[in-house]
Design a protein around this motif. Structure first.
Motif, PDB file in Angstrom:
ATOM      1  N   GLU A 280      45.910  47.440  29.537  1.00 42.52           N
ATOM      2  CA  GLU A 280      44.957  47.454  30.650  1.00 42.52           C
ATOM      3  C   GLU A 280      45.181  46.254  31.566  1.00 42.52           C
ATOM      4  O   GLU A 280      45.154  46.377  32.787  1.00 42.52           O
ATOM      5  CB  GLU A 280      43.513  47.425  30.143  1.00 42.52           C
ATOM      6  N   ALA A 281      45.366  45.093  30.972  1.00 40.74           N
ATOM      7  CA  ALA A 281      45.575  43.876  31.753  1.00 40.74           C
ATOM      8  C   ALA A 281      46.834  43.988  32.607  1.00 40.74           C
ATOM      9  O   ALA A 281      46.829  43.624  33.786  1.00 40.74           O
ATOM     10  CB  ALA A 281      45.668  42.662  30.834  1.00 40.74           C
ATOM     11  N   GLU A 282      47.900  44.520  32.023  1.00 37.78           N
ATOM     12  CA  GLU A 282      49.155  44.673  32.763  1.00 37.78           C
ATOM     13  C   GLU A 282      48.980  45.622  33.942  1.00 37.78           C
ATOM     14  O   GLU A 282      49.454  45.355  35.051  1.00 37.78           O
ATOM     15  CB  GLU A 282      50.242  45.187  31.813  1.00 37.78           C
ATOM     16  N   GLU A 283      48.271  46.722  33.722  1.00 36.85           N
ATOM     17  CA  GLU A 283      48.041  47.691  34.801  1.00 36.85           C
ATOM     18  C   GLU A 283      47.183  47.080  35.914  1.00 36.85           C
ATOM     19  O   GLU A 283      47.506  47.186  37.099  1.00 36.85           O
ATOM     20  CB  GLU A 283      47.355  48.941  34.244  1.00 36.85           C
ATOM     21  N   MET A 284      46.113  46.416  35.523  1.00 40.69           N
ATOM     22  CA  MET A 284      45.209  45.827  36.513  1.00 40.69           C
ATOM     23  C   MET A 284      45.887  44.699  37.280  1.00 40.69           C
ATOM     24  O   MET A 284      45.798  44.628  38.508  1.00 40.69           O
ATOM     25  CB  MET A 284      43.937  45.327  35.836  1.00 40.69           C
ATOM     26  N   GLU A 285      46.580  43.823  36.579  1.00 39.62           N
ATOM     27  CA  GLU A 285      47.268  42.719  37.243  1.00 39.62           C
ATOM     28  C   GLU A 285      48.364  43.225  38.176  1.00 39.62           C
ATOM     29  O   GLU A 285      48.548  42.689  39.268  1.00 39.62           O
ATOM     30  CB  GLU A 285      47.855  41.750  36.212  1.00 39.62           C
ATOM     31  N   GLY A 286      49.081  44.263  37.753  1.00 45.56           N
ATOM     32  CA  GLY A 286      50.114  44.839  38.617  1.00 45.56           C
ATOM     33  C   GLY A 286      49.530  45.367  39.919  1.00 45.56           C
ATOM     34  O   GLY A 286      50.104  45.174  40.998  1.00 45.56           O
ATOM     35  N   LEU A 287      48.392  46.036  39.821  1.00 46.51           N
ATOM     36  CA  LEU A 287      47.737  46.555  41.017  1.00 46.51           C
ATOM     37  C   LEU A 287      47.212  45.411  41.881  1.00 46.51           C
ATOM     38  O   LEU A 287      47.339  45.453  43.112  1.00 46.51           O
ATOM     39  CB  LEU A 287      46.617  47.528  40.630  1.00 46.51           C
TER      40      LEU A 287
ATOM     41  N   GLN B 178      50.011  41.615  47.860  1.00 47.83           N
ATOM     42  CA  GLN B 178      51.255  41.658  48.631  1.00 47.83           C
ATOM     43  C   GLN B 178      51.035  42.350  49.971  1.00 47.83           C
ATOM     44  O   GLN B 178      51.577  41.913  50.987  1.00 47.83           O
ATOM     45  CB  GLN B 178      52.338  42.373  47.824  1.00 47.83           C
ATOM     46  N   HIS B 179      50.218  43.406  49.998  1.00 49.90           N
ATOM     47  CA  HIS B 179      49.887  44.083  51.257  1.00 49.90           C
ATOM     48  C   HIS B 179      49.161  43.129  52.217  1.00 49.90           C
ATOM     49  O   HIS B 179      49.185  43.352  53.434  1.00 49.90           O
ATOM     50  CB  HIS B 179      49.007  45.314  51.004  1.00 49.90           C
TER      51      HIS B 179
ATOM     52  N   PRO C 233      49.383  35.851  42.227  1.00 51.48           N
ATOM     53  CA  PRO C 233      48.558  34.771  41.689  1.00 51.48           C
ATOM     54  C   PRO C 233      48.879  34.415  40.235  1.00 51.48           C
ATOM     55  O   PRO C 233      48.390  33.404  39.731  1.00 51.48           O
ATOM     56  CB  PRO C 233      47.141  35.338  41.800  1.00 51.48           C
ATOM     57  N   TYR C 234      49.687  35.244  39.590  1.00 57.23           N
ATOM     58  CA  TYR C 234      49.982  35.014  38.168  1.00 57.23           C
ATOM     59  C   TYR C 234      51.258  34.204  37.958  1.00 57.23           C
ATOM     60  O   TYR C 234      51.607  33.925  36.819  1.00 57.23           O
ATOM     61  CB  TYR C 234      50.049  36.357  37.430  1.00 57.23           C
TER      62      TYR C 234
END
Length: 160
Positions: A137-144, A150-151, A157-158
């Protein structure tokens, strides 16, 4: 585009936090999160969004964190997710503590506005059902979060 109704409250203010900036961050977050559904060929579970953002001091953030999470400190962002109602409106109250935001930005060597954008986006993603309770979940949320930032021409930030 998903319509977004936004109520912005300042218990304390910061000169760089304008309603125009906050609106841009929130609308970008909702648009990009919605795009995840459409890109995957899935129906979007909400037709509109309604958020209240409250920017507060450390005392208020600490009291809310204690009352609702049983934590005895002021946290940077709290999201009260209310789900999706019968009109397909996703709604949430999102509380951001200005003193914690300022301290974290300084400590992490980020600009105030970049960190504020990240916290607003983080809160919106929680409102839309994202979480970081486990590694996947963390990976998915952080990726988004990284994609949305970026947009907005804001760095990941990580990174260090």
């Amino acid at each position: 585009m998903i319509p977004v109704e936004l109520d912005i409250q300042f218990a304390i203010s910061h000169p760089d936090l304008t309603s125009e900036r906050i609106t841009l961050w929130v609308q970008t977050a909702v648009s990009e999160a919605t795009k995840v559904y459409t890109d995957a060929g899935l129906s979007v579970p909400y037709a509109q969004a309604q958020f209240t953002f409250r920017f507060c001091d450390a005392d208020e953030a600490k009291a809310l964190n204690h009352q609702y999470r049983d934590k005895d400190y002021a946290t940077n962002v709290l999201t009260f997710e209310y789900g999706i109602d019968a009109t397909e409106t996703v709604s949430s109250d999102i509380i951001i503590c200005i003193p914690v935001l300022e301290a974290e930005a300084l400590e992490q060597k980020k600009t105030f506005l970049d960190h504020a954008a990240h916290l607003c986006i983080h809160g919106v993603l929680h409102a839309l059902g994202y979480d970081h309770l486990d590694d996947d979940e963390a990976e998915e949320m952080e990726g988004l979060e990284i994609d949305i930032l970026q947009h907005l021409a804001i760095a990941n930030p990580y990174l260090g």
